[in-house]
Design a protein around this motif. Structure first.
Motif, PDB file in Angstrom:
ATOM      1  N   THR A   1     -11.172 -32.349   2.275  1.00 41.36           N
ATOM      2  CA  THR A   1     -11.158 -33.518   3.159  1.00 41.36           C
ATOM      3  C   THR A   1     -12.238 -34.531   2.796  1.00 41.36           C
ATOM      4  N   ASP A   2     -13.333 -34.089   2.189  1.00 44.44           N
ATOM      5  CA  ASP A   2     -14.383 -35.040   1.815  1.00 44.44           C
ATOM      6  C   ASP A   2     -13.887 -36.033   0.762  1.00 44.44           C
ATOM      7  N   LEU A   3     -12.961 -35.628  -0.086  1.00 42.04           N
ATOM      8  CA  LEU A   3     -12.413 -36.550  -1.077  1.00 42.04           C
ATOM      9  C   LEU A   3     -11.479 -37.559  -0.422  1.00 42.04           C
ATOM     10  N   ARG A   4     -10.757 -37.124   0.594  1.00 45.40           N
ATOM     11  CA  ARG A   4      -9.902 -38.064   1.331  1.00 45.40           C
ATOM     12  C   ARG A   4     -10.737 -39.126   2.024  1.00 45.40           C
ATOM     13  N   ALA A   5     -11.879 -38.712   2.555  1.00 44.06           N
ATOM     14  CA  ALA A   5     -12.741 -39.646   3.283  1.00 44.06           C
ATOM     15  C   ALA A   5     -13.489 -40.606   2.355  1.00 44.06           C
TER      16      ALA A   5
ATOM     17  N   TYR B   1     -12.320 -42.499  -0.006  1.00 43.58           N
ATOM     18  CA  TYR B   1     -11.554 -43.687  -0.371  1.00 43.58           C
ATOM     19  C   TYR B   1     -10.619 -44.078   0.757  1.00 43.58           C
ATOM     20  N   ASP B   2     -10.394 -45.384   0.908  1.00 46.88           N
ATOM     21  CA  ASP B   2      -9.475 -45.884   1.932  1.00 46.88           C
ATOM     22  C   ASP B   2      -8.024 -45.583   1.576  1.00 46.88           C
ATOM     23  N   LYS B   3      -7.728 -45.572   0.281  1.00 47.01           N
ATOM     24  CA  LYS B   3      -6.366 -45.335  -0.188  1.00 47.01           C
ATOM     25  C   LYS B   3      -6.285 -43.938  -0.796  1.00 47.01           C
ATOM     26  N   PRO B   4      -5.071 -43.422  -0.981  1.00 48.57           N
ATOM     27  CA  PRO B   4      -4.931 -42.073  -1.568  1.00 48.57           C
ATOM     28  C   PRO B   4      -5.149 -42.087  -3.083  1.00 48.57           C
ATOM     29  N   VAL B   5      -6.405 -42.242  -3.484  1.00 43.15           N
ATOM     30  CA  VAL B   5      -6.760 -42.276  -4.904  1.00 43.15           C
ATOM     31  C   VAL B   5      -7.930 -41.331  -5.149  1.00 43.15           C
ATOM     32  N   LEU B   6      -8.120 -40.965  -6.390  1.00 43.10           N
ATOM     33  CA  LEU B   6      -9.304 -40.237  -6.802  1.00 43.10           C
ATOM     34  C   LEU B   6      -9.796 -40.773  -8.137  1.00 43.10           C
ATOM     35  N   TRP B   7      -8.857 -41.003  -9.073  1.00 44.75           N
ATOM     36  CA  TRP B   7      -9.227 -41.408 -10.427  1.00 44.75           C
ATOM     37  C   TRP B   7      -9.067 -42.906 -10.640  1.00 44.75           C
ATOM     38  N   SER B   8      -9.904 -43.436 -11.488  1.00 46.04           N
ATOM     39  CA  SER B   8      -9.760 -44.810 -11.949  1.00 46.04           C
ATOM     40  C   SER B   8      -8.457 -44.911 -12.730  1.00 46.04           C
TER      41      SER B   8
ATOM     42  N   THR C   1     -13.915 -41.138 -11.798  1.00 42.85           N
ATOM     43  CA  THR C   1     -13.534 -41.354 -10.403  1.00 42.85           C
ATOM     44  C   THR C   1     -13.441 -42.850 -10.113  1.00 42.85           C
ATOM     45  N   LYS C   2     -12.605 -43.196  -9.165  1.00 40.22           N
ATOM     46  CA  LYS C   2     -12.439 -44.593  -8.766  1.00 40.22           C
ATOM     47  C   LYS C   2     -13.782 -45.157  -8.312  1.00 40.22           C
ATOM     48  N   TYR C   3     -14.105 -46.329  -8.787  1.00 41.80           N
ATOM     49  CA  TYR C   3     -15.374 -47.018  -8.502  1.00 41.80           C
ATOM     50  C   TYR C   3     -16.583 -46.217  -8.983  1.00 41.80           C
ATOM     51  N   ARG C   4     -16.329 -45.260  -9.849  1.00 39.69           N
ATOM     52  CA  ARG C   4     -17.388 -44.391 -10.417  1.00 39.69           C
ATOM     53  C   ARG C   4     -18.224 -43.730  -9.317  1.00 39.69           C
ATOM     54  N   ARG C   5     -17.566 -43.402  -8.208  1.00 41.81           N
ATOM     55  CA  ARG C   5     -18.266 -42.770  -7.088  1.00 41.81           C
ATOM     56  C   ARG C   5     -18.627 -41.324  -7.412  1.00 41.81           C
ATOM     57  N   ASN C   6     -19.782 -40.901  -6.939  1.00 45.81           N
ATOM     58  CA  ASN C   6     -20.269 -39.532  -7.144  1.00 45.81           C
ATOM     59  C   ASN C   6     -19.713 -38.627  -6.055  1.00 45.81           C
ATOM     60  N   VAL C   7     -18.457 -38.196  -6.238  1.00 46.88           N
ATOM     61  CA  VAL C   7     -17.788 -37.423  -5.192  1.00 46.88           C
ATOM     62  C   VAL C   7     -17.457 -35.986  -5.599  1.00 46.88           C
ATOM     63  N   LEU C   8     -17.640 -35.638  -6.861  1.00 43.22           N
ATOM     64  CA  LEU C   8     -17.238 -34.315  -7.339  1.00 43.22           C
ATOM     65  C   LEU C   8     -18.407 -33.339  -7.340  1.00 43.22           C
ATOM     66  N   GLY C   9     -18.171 -32.171  -6.778  1.00 42.10           N
ATOM     67  CA  GLY C   9     -19.148 -31.087  -6.799  1.00 42.10           C
ATOM     68  C   GLY C   9     -18.583 -29.898  -7.557  1.00 42.10           C
ATOM     69  N   ASP C  10     -19.303 -28.806  -7.546  1.00 39.89           N
ATOM     70  CA  ASP C  10     -18.882 -27.617  -8.286  1.00 39.89           C
ATOM     71  C   ASP C  10     -17.528 -27.087  -7.819  1.00 39.89           C
ATOM     72  N   LEU C  11     -17.307 -27.072  -6.500  1.00 39.38           N
ATOM     73  CA  LEU C  11     -16.019 -26.581  -5.985  1.00 39.38           C
ATOM     74  C   LEU C  11     -14.868 -27.494  -6.423  1.00 39.38           C
TER      75      LEU C  11
END
Length: 132
Positions: free
Chosen positions: A94-98, A100-107, A22-32
């Motif tokens: 929506t939690d993934l959109r919130a 990051y400021d930009k439309p990104v998820l992956w490094s 994930t971008k900035y190695r943020r802990n944003v991924l859960g089971d869903l």
């Protein structure tokens, strides 16, 4: 056990281990998120005539084991996997959109390694001993 695939002029058994962070190695991924990622990744692989064999991860990265054919360009598969999964996950959660400021998820970076078959030393010894 895997079956060796055959085409008109080749026989092959190709696997790649791919890791996205994930971008900035943020802990944003859960089971869903991981379940939705797996579904999307399997669909993208199918479009490339590849198969997602295994997929799992943690809150800041995912691992994929993909079986593919020699016609697949891994960089194109990786780029498609990253783009499609990022877009779909951000649209669905929506939690993934919130996060990051930009439309990104992956490094921008990723890991890919070839795997499967015999260990490299066994193959190297086989090649060295060809003249008998």
């Amino acid at each position: 056990m895997y079956v060796i695939n055959k085409s008109r002029h080749s026989a092959y058994l190709l696997h790649a281990h791919i890791v996205f962070v994930t971008k900035y190695r943020r802990n944003v991924l859960g089971d869903l998120h991981l379940d939705a990622f797996k579904t999307s990744a399997a669909e993208v692989c199918a479009e490339f005539d590849a198969e997602l064999r295994e997929c799992d991860g943690e809150s800041d990265h995912v691992h994929l084991l993909i079986e593919y054919n020699p016609k697949v360009q891994l960089t194109k598969l990786v780029n498609s996997l990253k783009a499609v999964t990022s877009r779909r996950l951000r649209n669905q959660f929506t939690d993934l959109r919130a996060a990051y400021d930009k439309p990104v998820l992956w490094s921008r970076s990723y890991f890919v390694g070839s795997c499967g078959g015999a260990p490299l030393e066994v193959v190297a010894q086989y090649v060295r001993n060809q003249r008998g």
